[in-house]
Scaffold this motif. Structure first.
Motif, mmCIF file in Angstrom:
data_model
loop_
_atom_site.group_PDB
_atom_site.id
_atom_site.type_symbol
_atom_site.label_atom_id
_atom_site.label_comp_id
_atom_site.label_asym_id
_atom_site.label_seq_id
_atom_site.Cartn_x
_atom_site.Cartn_y
_atom_site.Cartn_z
ATOM 1 N N ARG A 1 0.817 -1.218 0.000
ATOM 2 C CA ARG A 1 0.000 0.000 0.000
ATOM 3 C C ARG A 1 0.848 1.264 0.000
ATOM 4 O O ARG A 1 0.379 2.329 -0.394
ATOM 5 N N PHE A 2 2.112 1.174 0.423
ATOM 6 C CA PHE A 2 2.984 2.349 0.390
ATOM 7 C C PHE A 2 3.552 2.580 -1.009
ATOM 8 O O PHE A 2 3.789 3.715 -1.413
ATOM 9 N N PHE A 3 3.784 1.498 -1.738
ATOM 10 C CA PHE A 3 4.341 1.606 -3.083
ATOM 11 C C PHE A 3 3.265 1.540 -4.165
ATOM 12 O O PHE A 3 3.544 1.820 -5.329
ATOM 13 N N VAL A 4 2.057 1.150 -3.783
ATOM 14 C CA VAL A 4 0.887 1.049 -4.684
ATOM 15 C C VAL A 4 1.267 0.535 -6.078
ATOM 16 O O VAL A 4 0.869 1.107 -7.089
ATOM 17 N N ASP A 5 2.055 -0.549 -6.098
ATOM 18 C CA ASP A 5 2.457 -1.192 -7.352
ATOM 19 C C ASP A 5 3.198 -0.252 -8.299
ATOM 20 O O ASP A 5 3.184 -0.444 -9.514
ATOM 21 N N GLY A 6 3.830 0.776 -7.743
ATOM 22 C CA GLY A 6 4.589 1.708 -8.569
ATOM 23 C C GLY A 6 3.792 2.895 -9.054
ATOM 24 O O GLY A 6 4.318 3.761 -9.757
ATOM 25 N N TYR A 7 2.518 2.964 -8.658
ATOM 26 C CA TYR A 7 1.663 4.074 -9.076
ATOM 27 C C TYR A 7 1.828 5.254 -8.119
ATOM 28 O O TYR A 7 0.884 5.686 -7.469
ATOM 29 N N GLY A 8 3.037 5.777 -8.024
ATOM 30 C CA GLY A 8 3.254 6.886 -7.109
ATOM 31 C C GLY A 8 4.683 7.390 -7.160
ATOM 32 O O GLY A 8 5.550 6.822 -7.839
ATOM 33 N N SER A 9 4.942 8.443 -6.417
ATOM 34 C CA SER A 9 6.235 9.124 -6.463
ATOM 35 C C SER A 9 7.352 8.333 -5.802
ATOM 36 O O SER A 9 8.516 8.505 -6.148
ATOM 37 N N LEU A 10 7.006 7.467 -4.842
ATOM 38 C CA LEU A 10 8.042 6.755 -4.101
ATOM 39 C C LEU A 10 8.874 5.874 -5.026
ATOM 40 O O LEU A 10 10.105 5.875 -4.967
ATOM 41 N N SER A 11 8.224 5.117 -5.879
ATOM 42 C CA SER A 11 8.973 4.273 -6.820
ATOM 43 C C SER A 11 9.717 5.124 -7.845
ATOM 44 O O SER A 11 10.805 4.755 -8.302
ATOM 45 N N PHE A 12 9.151 6.293 -8.199
ATOM 46 C CA PHE A 12 9.809 7.187 -9.155
ATOM 47 C C PHE A 12 11.174 7.629 -8.635
ATOM 48 O O PHE A 12 12.120 7.785 -9.410
ATOM 49 N N ILE A 13 11.268 7.847 -7.326
ATOM 50 C CA ILE A 13 12.534 8.282 -6.731
ATOM 51 C C ILE A 13 13.614 7.236 -6.959
ATOM 52 O O ILE A 13 14.737 7.547 -7.365
#
Length: 291
Positions: free
Chosen positions: A178-190
């Motif tokens: 739920r924190f990485f939402v399968d890459g649908y968010g800024s965290l994985s982008f970093i």
């Protein structure tokens, strides 16, 4: 347009081979949206009736799913130069297309005026995740750039290693999804941003272990082979899950699936090793690819 070009990387000295990768990745985003969204996902019944067609669709999805990661990696490849005017220009084109599209829909009586319609033009929706995630990346890019430019290779390598180890275990298959939402968010982008710039400059460091350098210094044909192999493996996993009627599509085609990340980095490496003369048309189209 020049502001947008500087914002998304490359400025006047655009590398046509990387711009071609950017353009192709944006095209692949359209492909996967048509493949599994517009046409709907195949069912186990579809597979039983026409397995070849279903396998082909899953292969297209496996090839195209790397596209979002590649687009973000290209930003890290060049290091985004975030400027207020550039960000405002980026936001303006979003409002231009969404607002203009909404006005056309109203004028042609294909939509009725509503508060929700207006809010949609300003991205107050759940579906336009990429724009918001990318804007966050633009906001924090100066911090990431400062870290890259002022940190040792060992520190960068350590952070990238532990980031992706955690994201691809707990973030992909564990309790942190739920924190990485399968890459649908800024965290994985970093992580993708840091990884792509590290890979681009890996030969500039003296402290990189030889085995690590070798991983990213294959011949371009090997890069292409790794990309294709990762797509085929992902296709096999997806098709087997479908045949067994296991609900695993979002798991297999997650942007933080290790096979997707591996495919994305070798897709980019393949294009980085292609020698292409400066091509104004490709560069111009790539600069406009987001629009």
């Amino acid at each position: 347009m020049n502001r947008l070009r500087n914002l998304i990387g490359g400025g006047k000295n655009r590398q046509t081979n990387i711009e071609l990768a950017r353009l192709l990745s944006m095209f692949l985003i359209l492909v996967i949206h048509a493949d599994m969204v517009s046409l709907a996902k195949p069912t186990s019944i579809d597979f039983a009736n026409n397995p070849i067609a279903v396998i082909a669709r899953y292969l297209f999805e496996s090839i195209g799913i790397v596209s979002v990661d590649v687009f973000v990696m290209i930003s890290g490849w060049f290091l985004v130069k975030t400027k207020t005017k550039g960000v405002l220009s980026f936001i303006f084109q979003i409002l231009f297309f969404w607002g203009g599209g909404y006005l056309v829909m109203l004028a042609t009586h294909n939509a009725e005026f509503s508060i929700k319609g207006v809010l949609d033009c300003f991205a107050f929706t759940n579906w336009d995740w990429f724009i918001k995630a990318y804007l966050v990346l633009l906001i924090i890019a100066p911090i990431l750039n400062s870290f890259i430019q002022n940190s040792s290779e060992k520190l960068q390598r350590s952070i990238i290693f532990w980031f992706f180890l955690f994201m691809c275990t707990y973030g992909w298959i564990g309790g942190a999804r739920r924190f990485f939402v399968d890459g649908y968010g800024s965290l994985s982008f970093i992580g993708l941003y840091l990884l792509s710039n590290y890979v681009r400059n890996i030969n500039e460091f003296d402290t990189v272990p030889l085995r690590v350098k070798q991983l990213f210094n294959f011949n371009k044909n090997i890069d292409l082979f790794i990309f294709i192999t990762s797509a085929i493996l992902n296709t096999i996993i997806g098709v087997v899950a479908l045949k067994l009627d296991v609900s695993a599509y979002s798991f297999v085609y997650s942007y933080i699936n290790p096979l997707v990340i591996i495919g994305a980095i070798y897709f980019l490496l393949f294009f980085s090793k292609i020698e292409i003369k400066q091509n104004t048309l490709i560069n111009w189209l790539a600069a406009s690819s987001f629009a």
